[in-house]
Motif scaffolding. Structure first.
Motif, PDB file in Angstrom:
ATOM      1  N   ILE A 198      20.783  55.361  20.227  1.00 18.41           N
ATOM      2  CA  ILE A 198      20.312  56.684  19.799  1.00 18.41           C
ATOM      3  C   ILE A 198      20.178  56.734  18.280  1.00 18.41           C
ATOM      4  CG2 ILE A 198      20.931  59.138  19.708  1.00 18.41           C
ATOM      5  CD1 ILE A 198      22.235  58.653  22.521  1.00 18.41           C
ATOM      6  N   LYS A 199      21.137  56.126  17.566  1.00 15.73           N
ATOM      7  CA  LYS A 199      21.072  56.085  16.098  1.00 15.73           C
ATOM      8  C   LYS A 199      19.830  55.335  15.621  1.00 15.73           C
ATOM      9  CE  LYS A 199      26.074  56.221  15.317  1.00 15.73           C
ATOM     10  NZ  LYS A 199      27.241  55.394  14.972  1.00 15.73           N
ATOM     11  N   LYS A 200      19.451  54.291  16.356  1.00 13.06           N
ATOM     12  CA  LYS A 200      18.306  53.475  15.955  1.00 13.06           C
ATOM     13  C   LYS A 200      16.978  54.018  16.510  1.00 13.06           C
ATOM     14  CE  LYS A 200      20.857  49.099  15.550  1.00 13.06           C
ATOM     15  NZ  LYS A 200      20.530  48.734  14.173  1.00 13.06           N
ATOM     16  N   ARG A 201      17.014  55.177  17.194  1.00  9.31           N
ATOM     17  CA  ARG A 201      15.817  55.814  17.754  1.00  9.31           C
ATOM     18  C   ARG A 201      15.189  55.000  18.879  1.00  9.31           C
ATOM     19  NH1 ARG A 201      11.669  55.686  15.090  1.00  9.31           N
ATOM     20  NH2 ARG A 201      12.193  53.912  13.796  1.00  9.31           N
ATOM     21  N   GLY A 495       8.018  46.706   4.976  1.00 12.12           N
ATOM     22  CA  GLY A 495       9.158  46.286   5.795  1.00 12.12           C
ATOM     23  C   GLY A 495      10.467  46.496   5.050  1.00 12.12           C
ATOM     24  N   CYS A 496      11.403  47.190   5.692  1.00 11.35           N
ATOM     25  CA  CYS A 496      12.713  47.443   5.093  1.00 11.35           C
ATOM     26  C   CYS A 496      13.721  47.639   6.231  1.00 11.35           C
ATOM     27  CB  CYS A 496      12.656  48.672   4.184  1.00 11.35           C
ATOM     28  SG  CYS A 496      12.354  50.228   5.070  1.00 11.35           S
ATOM     29  N   PRO A 497      15.026  47.675   5.934  1.00  9.87           N
ATOM     30  CA  PRO A 497      16.018  47.844   6.998  1.00  9.87           C
ATOM     31  C   PRO A 497      15.861  49.158   7.769  1.00  9.87           C
ATOM     32  CG  PRO A 497      17.078  47.037   5.025  1.00  9.87           C
ATOM     33  CD  PRO A 497      15.671  47.389   4.642  1.00  9.87           C
ATOM     34  N   ARG A 498      15.395  50.204   7.103  1.00  7.28           N
ATOM     35  CA  ARG A 498      15.233  51.489   7.791  1.00  7.28           C
ATOM     36  C   ARG A 498      14.287  51.353   8.981  1.00  7.28           C
ATOM     37  NH1 ARG A 498      11.357  56.207   6.728  1.00  7.28           N
ATOM     38  NH2 ARG A 498      12.355  57.988   7.716  1.00  7.28           N
ATOM     39  N   CYS A 499      13.229  50.537   8.831  1.00  6.84           N
ATOM     40  CA  CYS A 499      12.239  50.370   9.906  1.00  6.84           C
ATOM     41  C   CYS A 499      12.398  49.023  10.609  1.00  6.84           C
ATOM     42  CB  CYS A 499      10.825  50.517   9.354  1.00  6.84           C
ATOM     43  SG  CYS A 499      10.383  49.305   8.080  1.00  6.84           S
ATOM     44  N   ASN A 500      13.584  48.401  10.437  1.00 13.39           N
ATOM     45  CA  ASN A 500      13.856  47.100  11.071  1.00 13.39           C
ATOM     46  C   ASN A 500      12.855  46.049  10.618  1.00 13.39           C
ATOM     47  OD1 ASN A 500      15.620  45.632  12.576  1.00 13.39           O
ATOM     48  ND2 ASN A 500      14.837  46.268  14.558  1.00 13.39           N
ATOM     49  N   ASN A 501      12.425  46.172   9.354  1.00 19.09           N
ATOM     50  CA  ASN A 501      11.487  45.224   8.732  1.00 19.09           C
ATOM     51  C   ASN A 501      10.129  45.170   9.415  1.00 19.09           C
ATOM     52  OD1 ASN A 501      13.411  44.316   6.764  1.00 19.09           O
ATOM     53  ND2 ASN A 501      14.408  43.187   8.414  1.00 19.09           N
ATOM     54  N   SER A 502       9.794  46.218  10.172  1.00 21.04           N
ATOM     55  CA  SER A 502       8.504  46.234  10.864  1.00 21.04           C
ATOM     56  C   SER A 502       7.412  46.875  10.011  1.00 21.04           C
ATOM     57  CB  SER A 502       8.629  47.006  12.182  1.00 21.04           C
ATOM     58  OG  SER A 502       8.907  48.379  11.930  1.00 21.04           O
ATOM     59  N   GLY A 503       7.808  47.718   9.044  1.00 24.33           N
ATOM     60  CA  GLY A 503       6.833  48.457   8.244  1.00 24.33           C
ATOM     61  C   GLY A 503       6.409  49.765   8.887  1.00 24.33           C
ATOM     62  N   TYR A 504       6.999  50.079  10.065  1.00 24.07           N
ATOM     63  CA  TYR A 504       6.624  51.298  10.785  1.00 24.07           C
ATOM     64  C   TYR A 504       7.867  52.090  11.173  1.00 24.07           C
ATOM     65  CZ  TYR A 504       2.260  48.695  11.313  1.00 24.07           C
ATOM     66  OH  TYR A 504       1.121  47.979  11.071  1.00 24.07           O
ATOM     67  N   PHE A 505       7.746  53.420  11.167  1.00 23.13           N
ATOM     68  CA  PHE A 505       8.869  54.283  11.544  1.00 23.13           C
ATOM     69  C   PHE A 505       8.303  55.480  12.302  1.00 23.13           C
ATOM     70  CE2 PHE A 505      12.132  57.479  11.041  1.00 23.13           C
ATOM     71  CZ  PHE A 505      13.312  56.752  11.106  1.00 23.13           C
ATOM     72  N   GLY A 506       8.513  55.502  13.607  1.00 26.56           N
ATOM     73  CA  GLY A 506       7.966  56.570  14.443  1.00 26.56           C
ATOM     74  C   GLY A 506       6.548  56.254  14.904  1.00 26.56           C
ATOM     75  N   ARG A 507       6.072  57.090  15.826  1.00 30.56           N
ATOM     76  CA  ARG A 507       4.719  56.883  16.356  1.00 30.56           C
ATOM     77  C   ARG A 507       3.950  58.203  16.419  1.00 30.56           C
ATOM     78  NH1 ARG A 507       5.247  53.111  21.648  1.00 30.56           N
ATOM     79  NH2 ARG A 507       7.023  54.454  22.129  1.00 30.56           N
ATOM     80  N   LEU A 508       2.643  58.114  16.497  1.00 26.12           N
ATOM     81  CA  LEU A 508       1.796  59.289  16.637  1.00 26.12           C
ATOM     82  C   LEU A 508       0.707  58.997  17.663  1.00 26.12           C
ATOM     83  CD1 LEU A 508      -0.653  59.497  13.633  1.00 26.12           C
ATOM     84  CD2 LEU A 508       1.129  57.791  13.651  1.00 26.12           C
ATOM     85  N   GLY A 509       0.320  60.042  18.387  1.00 26.33           N
ATOM     86  CA  GLY A 509      -0.687  59.860  19.422  1.00 26.33           C
ATOM     87  C   GLY A 509      -2.090  59.846  18.854  1.00 26.33           C
TER      88      GLY A 509
END
Length: 567
Positions: A198-201, A495-509
């Motif tokens: 839950i903490k990691k979304r 990419g950073c630790p907040r986004c698990n080095n993916s470069g993305y945080f959250g999604r949009l339709g």
């Protein structure tokens, strides 16, 4: 070199009036007596210079970027590259590793010995980012205490567990497994897996038996990440604990099972849909997190552009008919439909759903779960619903002719019907219904709107950086999308630790809408092919999925790579 860097920083501090010569000499003398080299942090520790001022000077003088530690979640795999003693001694934290490049958070970039030790141990090239000493130490303390919790729980299970994993599921001692699954260490371990997710979304938790361990992976923003590897000896107890929580049969390990449970964490209720599947090394369990708070935000917050949103609202204003949302599994179809139902959920309306299974449980809505084993199918449930005087019906999925035929006939008798279908685009849903056996004239007269949906990952605001688009690609984009001509900068996530080095945080339709008009209805009645309908839509300037996604890229919400990947 370390001395000259340090002297340069000390000189900059004096020049800016942050430290006077007398105080500086006192600290330098004290450092010599103690044989202490970390003069900069001594200045901060003695309150002569604030941590924030020191960080600003270090960043500006050495051109090393600072980082917001409040958003940092250390990655266990990256942290494992360095011994705990080393990170504590130098107050350093390995942030991310891409290829052979290790990003390291430091509080004193002039400490060349620390950086050399990191290079020697990891064999990596090191890139530095800055944080205050206290911030780094707090992050290290929090991380290692969590790791200690996991280790302690595992050690407790070593002491308490007498149960070993046995090759054949039929040979399991159910009494022993049940007893161990309620033991404190196993309960703590399962609670930790869920709370960390839950903490990691995480939208899904995958608990996968391997030959020698029990692997735990989280799906965050559509991507799977390894999190824990737990001892094999705890496998049966952990799986049994999850089955008990989900009201599943712990004695049945040979066939798939489905269940659900609800937890309350930090005043928020979250439902989990649970699926158990037999595999070679034991039952794999996948938990899908269903957070009802996502539904209350309304359609405006799902990330849709104004044009398709206006089409959707126009379709919903009709008194009856059928609206279809299409797309592959995991494209957010159910969330969109539930958000629509949530907006329509008023005492004056009787809303009924038939689903497999019920995903979100919503007060004020009658929800039915299909049960094929007792003969309650989508079509059967739908026929029963029609005798309940519904105003709005939501069918989880149209899978066969019987369901499609019943849904379409219901929409023609005065009900608004919402449903999902698995097709690649909006036009494809028309052909799919006809291929199922529904008469074209029924499709033409009942279908109000078909829309295709995908989910794009949103660029992480913490590591958002300017993207360099090839000139020929940029020219093509600007030729097709006039709004891109007004934009000078395009973005991506570094990419950073907040986004698990993916470069993305959250999604949009992203949504492609097809509102049927008289011309399209005539084409359906005349059996025109998909290609002809698409050409007509193109001549009208109707936006495709790719067009909608590209406009989100132009607005800086997502990256070009993500647009091309999804559409």
């Amino acid at each position: 070199m370390g001395r000259s860097l340090r002297d340069r920083i000390l000189q900059a501090l004096q020049k800016r009036g942050l430290v006077d010569e007398k105080a500086l000499k006192k600290v330098l003398n004290e450092a010599r007596k103690r044989n202490e080299g970390d003069v900069l942090n001594m200045l901060a520790a003695n309150g002569i210079v604030s941590n924030r001022d020191l960080l600003t000077v270090l960043s500006q003088e050495l051109r090393i970027p600072p980082i917001d530690m409040s958003r940092i979640v250390p990655d266990a795999q990256v942290m494992a590259l360095l011994p705990e003693k080393l990170t504590q001694r130098y107050s350093i934290l390995p942030l991310s590793k891409v290829g052979n490049d290790l990003t390291l958070i430091v509080s004193d970039p002039t400490d060349i010995l620390a950086i050399d030790d990191v290079k020697t141990i990891t064999g990596c090239d090191v890139t530095l980012v800055l944080a205050t000493r206290r911030e780094v130490q707090d992050a290290l303390r929090a991380f290692y205490s969590k790791m200690e919790d996991i280790s302690t729980i595992v050690e407790e299970t070593e002491e308490e567990s007498d149960v070993e994993v046995i090759g054949k599921a039929d040979d399991l001692n159910v009494m022993d497994i049940t007893k161990e699954s309620t033991a404190a260490p196993i309960v703590k371990m399962v609670d930790l897996i869920i709370s960390e997710a839950i903490k990691k979304r995480a939208s899904d938790i995958h608990i996968e038996p391997q030959e020698r361990s029990l692997q735990v992976r989280y799906r965050v923003d559509g991507e799977l990440y390894s999190t824990f590897d737990l001892p094999k000896r705890n496998q049966n107890a952990i799986l049994a604990r999850l089955k008990i929580m989900s009201n599943l049969d712990i004695t049945e390990t040979r066939v798939p099972q489905d269940g659900r449970f609800r937890i309350k964490l930090e005043r928020k209720e979250i439902d989990f849909r649970v699926s158990s599947l037999p595999t070679s090394f034991g039952n794999k369990i996948v938990l899908r997190a269903l957070d009802k708070s996502n539904l209350s935000v309304g359609m405006e917050s799902l990330g849709f552009l104004p044009e398709p949103l206006a089409d959707f609202k126009e379709a919903l204003s009709r008194p009856f008919g059928i609206i279809l949302v299409t797309g592959p599994t995991g494209s957010g179809k159910s969330t969109t439909l539930y958000s629509v139902l949530n907006e329509m959920n008023v005492p004056e309306r009787n809303i009924v759903t038939v689903e497999d299974p019920v995903e979100y449980q919503v007060a004020g809505i009658t929800q039915i779960a299909v049960r094929p084993e007792i003969g309650l199918s989508f079509a059967g449930g739908l026929r029963a619903i029609l005798r309940q005087s519904p105003d709005v019906i939501m069918v989880g999925e149209i899978r066969d002719f019987e369901t499609a035929d019943t849904a379409i006939k219901a929409s023609l008798t005065g009900q608004m019907v919402l449903s999902t279908l698995h097709t690649n685009d909006a036009v494809g849903s028309i052909t799919r219904l006809v291929n199922m056996g529904v008469e074209p004239f029924l499709v033409a007269s009942s279908l109000i709107m078909s829309c295709a949906q995908r989910l794009l990952r949103r660029i992480c605001s913490n590591c958002k950086t300017e993207d360099e688009i090839p000139k020929d690609v940029l020219k093509e984009i600007r030729a097709k999308y006039p709004e891109a001509r007004e934009v000078d900068k395009f973005y991506r996530g570094k990419g950073c630790p907040r986004c698990n080095n993916s470069g993305y945080f959250g999604r949009l339709g992203t949504l492609e809408t097809l509102l049927l008009d008289d011309a399209i209805r005539e084409m359906i009645n005349n059996g025109k092919p998909e290609g002809e309908i698409r050409e007509y839509l193109k001549s009208r300037g109707v936006s495709t999925l790719r067009d909608n996604a590209m406009r989100k890229f132009i607005k800086g919400w997502t990256s070009l790579e993500e647009v091309l990947r999804v559409t």
